[in-house]
Design an enzyme around this catalytic site. Structure first.
Site, PDB file in Angstrom:
ATOM      1  CG  ASN A  59       9.202  -2.722  -2.773  1.00 44.53           C
ATOM      2  OD1 ASN A  59      10.171  -3.375  -3.147  1.00 44.53           O
ATOM      3  ND2 ASN A  59       8.067  -2.702  -3.787  1.00 44.53           N
ATOM      4  NE  ARG A  83      -3.825  -1.242  -8.677  1.00 44.70           N
ATOM      5  CZ  ARG A  83      -2.577  -0.911  -8.827  1.00 44.70           C
ATOM      6  NH1 ARG A  83      -2.284  -0.374  -7.571  1.00 44.70           N
ATOM      7  NH2 ARG A  83      -1.725  -1.223  -9.353  1.00 44.70           N
ATOM      8  CE1 TYR A  93       2.428   1.623  -8.946  1.00 46.79           C
ATOM      9  CE2 TYR A  93       0.022   1.941  -9.611  1.00 46.79           C
ATOM     10  CZ  TYR A  93       1.127   1.522  -8.824  1.00 46.79           C
ATOM     11  OH  TYR A  93       0.491   0.604  -7.862  1.00 46.79           O
ATOM     12  CG  ASP A 100      -2.811   3.053  -6.912  1.00 41.22           C
ATOM     13  OD1 ASP A 100      -2.853   4.490  -6.684  1.00 41.22           O
ATOM     14  OD2 ASP A 100      -1.992   2.333  -6.280  1.00 41.22           O
ATOM     15  CG  HIS A 109       1.224   4.712  -7.410  1.00 42.74           C
ATOM     16  ND1 HIS A 109       2.611   4.840  -7.328  1.00 42.74           N
ATOM     17  CD2 HIS A 109       0.982   3.755  -6.644  1.00 42.74           C
ATOM     18  CE1 HIS A 109       3.199   4.084  -6.567  1.00 42.74           C
ATOM     19  NE2 HIS A 109       2.233   2.990  -6.282  1.00 42.74           N
ATOM     20  CD  GLU A 124      -4.689   2.437  -4.529  1.00 45.11           C
ATOM     21  OE1 GLU A 124      -5.365   1.450  -5.049  1.00 45.11           O
ATOM     22  OE2 GLU A 124      -3.481   2.276  -4.141  1.00 45.11           O
ATOM     23  CD  GLU A 165       0.037   2.945  -2.034  1.00 46.94           C
ATOM     24  OE1 GLU A 165      -1.027   2.468  -2.297  1.00 46.94           O
ATOM     25  OE2 GLU A 165       0.926   2.872  -2.793  1.00 46.94           O
ATOM     26  NE  ARG A 202      -5.832   2.024  -0.885  1.00 50.34           N
ATOM     27  CZ  ARG A 202      -4.464   1.629  -0.961  1.00 50.34           C
ATOM     28  NH1 ARG A 202      -3.726   2.694  -0.930  1.00 50.34           N
ATOM     29  NH2 ARG A 202      -4.079   0.575  -1.189  1.00 50.34           N
ATOM     30  CG  HIS A 209      -0.504  -0.875   0.588  1.00 53.47           C
ATOM     31  ND1 HIS A 209       0.845  -0.400   0.627  1.00 53.47           N
ATOM     32  CD2 HIS A 209      -0.726  -0.543  -0.616  1.00 53.47           C
ATOM     33  CE1 HIS A 209       1.314  -0.383  -0.392  1.00 53.47           C
ATOM     34  NE2 HIS A 209       0.321  -0.735  -1.463  1.00 53.47           N
ATOM     35  CG  ASP A 259       5.527  -3.557  -2.043  1.00 50.65           C
ATOM     36  OD1 ASP A 259       4.814  -3.678  -3.257  1.00 50.65           O
ATOM     37  OD2 ASP A 259       5.219  -3.217  -1.025  1.00 50.65           O
ATOM     38  CD  GLU A 269      -3.329  -3.146  -3.007  1.00 51.53           C
ATOM     39  OE1 GLU A 269      -2.863  -2.804  -4.186  1.00 51.53           O
ATOM     40  OE2 GLU A 269      -3.037  -2.451  -1.981  1.00 51.53           O
ATOM     41  CD1 TRP A 312       6.956   4.859 -10.264  1.00 49.69           C
ATOM     42  CD2 TRP A 312       6.751   3.940  -8.185  1.00 49.69           C
ATOM     43  NE1 TRP A 312       6.603   3.603 -10.444  1.00 49.69           N
ATOM     44  CE2 TRP A 312       6.273   2.880  -9.279  1.00 49.69           C
ATOM     45  CE3 TRP A 312       6.308   3.682  -7.034  1.00 49.69           C
ATOM     46  CZ2 TRP A 312       5.802   1.634  -8.897  1.00 49.69           C
ATOM     47  CZ3 TRP A 312       6.256   2.371  -6.592  1.00 49.69           C
ATOM     48  CH2 TRP A 312       5.892   1.641  -7.590  1.00 49.69           C
TER      49      TRP A 312
HETATM   50  O1  EZ4 Z   1       3.134   0.527  -5.498  1.00 52.71           O
HETATM   51  O2  EZ4 Z   1       3.471  -1.046  -2.512  1.00 52.71           O
HETATM   52  O3  EZ4 Z   1      -1.876   0.046  -4.079  1.00 52.71           O
HETATM   53  N1  EZ4 Z   1      -0.920  -0.501  -4.214  1.00 52.71           N
HETATM   54  C1  EZ4 Z   1       0.257   0.061  -4.412  1.00 52.71           C
HETATM   55  C2  EZ4 Z   1       1.576  -0.679  -4.437  1.00 52.71           C
HETATM   56  C3  EZ4 Z   1       2.735   0.095  -4.494  1.00 52.71           C
HETATM   57  C4  EZ4 Z   1       3.880  -0.817  -3.874  1.00 52.71           C
HETATM   58  C5  EZ4 Z   1       5.105   0.140  -3.593  1.00 52.71           C
HETATM   59  O4  EZ4 Z   1       6.138  -0.779  -2.961  1.00 52.71           O
HETATM   60  O5  EZ4 Z   1       0.373   1.434  -4.774  1.00 52.71           O
HETATM   61  O6  EZ4 Z   1       1.391  -1.664  -5.662  1.00 52.71           O
HETATM   62 CO    CO Z   2      -1.475   1.954  -4.564  1.00 53.43          CO
END
Ligand code: EZ4
Ligand code: CO
Length: 412
Positions: free
Chosen positions: A50, A160, A172, A220, A222, A246, A272, A293, A322, A326, A349, A412
């Protein structure tokens, strides 16, 4: 085996004749691969990365496809090692996504030749379906709760949950994410840990009050927290019994996960952003996580994932591959084939793609009452409709970026 001098197959059984990269955007960009043999059997793969899709497409077209022509498609492990180690440089996300596309297509060919679905080749089913989760998000706690309730009513047993953070613009996971942007630059999100750490436990308190105890919930992070912040959050979430928290930390420094473990019994999922099995190893062998994951499309496919799953099995770690929107339904199918075959599957997921995706890539997993299954068709069970793909040309798109309130770049 290949001839040691020329890499040509020693005994020509079946040969790879053509390697076709297909970039298409049925709502979002996908980098797909078709490996065609001299006997007409072909396999399909997915190497979508992505926001950097064309880097993978170019790697496949210019660097990898020429190496595959004439090879025996049956020798997946040999081809995997040849591509992974043959660069000398190893691979990060770009090359290992390209490798995944090749790997998936070769497993698809093997299944088609054997007349067996991939899960059969991997040892056969250990379960009837893969329990899966999707994403409930919203601006307010009520909105997240309503979305979660809709999913629970549809049969989801795991959800989630992500909400907006008061005082922070564009958080996010609240729905404004990626997707093609044309010529515009990435969306900028904001990050401040203090309001986040206050809000998330309140969100889960609200969700438990509204949704009760039966549904499995999780969140998540992230990769945005520091180790001690992640430990605080994991501890604060304990009363709300998450299935796991996560991706709490950046992927670079594995020892950081010890800090979380020292303070909390909230289960942890991670992976991921990993691109190979060695990155997973310390977290698994030191039992610092409960769910691994990785993304099959970014670690070199099924060949790498089944090895990771086996190591994880030894250390009581379950899988939660994961499965974001995307990656193409081909990778989602690979996830579920593996989920059905391995003993230590945890949860999968899965986000429903819009109908135009199935028009281009038919045959992805099917959802029923909270579980995913795949068809019994030989191989992965997916196909690529190249005519349909042509209707949806690539559109440049970026993932969002993140800055702190003072303007500094953040993860991010
Ligand atoms: O943000 O795959 O757990 N899922 C995620 C995803 C990621 C995207 C980034 O392209 O964290 O939604
Ligand atoms: Co994630």
């Amino acid at each position: 085996m290949a001839d040691p001098q020329t890499e040509a197959p020693r005994k020509a059984t079946m040969k790879i004749q053509e390697v076709r990269t297909i970039v298409t955007c049925p709502g979002r960009n996908f980098v797909l691969l078709k490996i065609i043999t001299d006997e007409g059997v072909y396999g399909v793969g997915d190497g979508t990365l992505n926001g950097r899709e064309l880097a993978v497409a170019k790697a496949l077209e210019e660097h990898i496809a020429p190496l595959l022509i004439g090879r025996d498609p049956d020798q997946i492990e040999d081809t995997w090692q040849y591509l992974f180690r043959g660069t000398y440089w190893r691979g990060g996300p770009v090359l290992n996504s390209a490798l995944a596309a090749v790997d998936l297509a070769l497993w698809d060919i093997k299944g088609k030749r054997a007349g067996m679905p991939l899960y059969s080749l991997l040892g056969g089913k250990t379960r009837n379906g893969a329990v899966c989760y999707t994403h409930a998000h919203g601006e307010s706690f009520e909105e997240v709760t309503d979305r979660a309730r809709e999913f629970i009513d549809r049969g989801f047993k795991v959800v989630r949950c992500q909400s907006a953070i008061p005082g922070i613009a564009n958080t996010y996971g609240t729905g404004k994410a990626s997707g093609p942007h044309g010529e515009s630059l990435p969306l900028v999100e904001t990050w401040e840990p203090t309001p986040y750490l206050k809000t998330v436990p309140r969100l889960f308190e609200h969700l438990r009050n509204e949704l009760g105890d039966e549904v499995e919930l999780f969140h998540d992070v992230h990769e945005r927290l520091t180790p001690i912040q992640a430990a605080q959050l994991a501890k604060a979430l304990e009363p709300h019994r998450l299935i796991f928290l996560e991706d709490p930390l950046r992927p670079e420094h594995k020892e950081s996960f010890r800090v979380i473990r020292q303070h909390s019994t909230t289960p942890i999922g991670m992976g991921e952003l990993f691109t190979n099995k060695w990155e997973c190893l310390p977290l698994i062998t030191e039992q610092l996580i409960d769910y691994i994951r990785c993304d099959l499309a970014h670690i070199g496919g099924i060949t790498e994932a089944k090895k990771i799953a086996t190591v994880a099995e030894c250390y009581h770690v379950q899988t939660a591959w994961h499965g974001p929107p995307d990656i193409a339904p081909i990778t989602h199918a690979a996830n579920v084939h593996l989920d059905l075959a391995i003993p230590n599957f945890g949860v999968q997921e899965w986000i429903e793609h819009p109908p135009e995706v199935a028009e281009v890539i038919p045959g992805g997993p099917t959802f029923e009452d909270g579980y995913l299954t795949v068809s019994d068709a030989p191989g992965l069970g997916c196909d690529i409709n190249e005519d349909a793909a042509k209707k949806y040309p690539y559109q440049r798109g970026y993932l969002p970026t993140t800055r702190r309130a003072d303007g500094a770049v953040h993860d991010w």
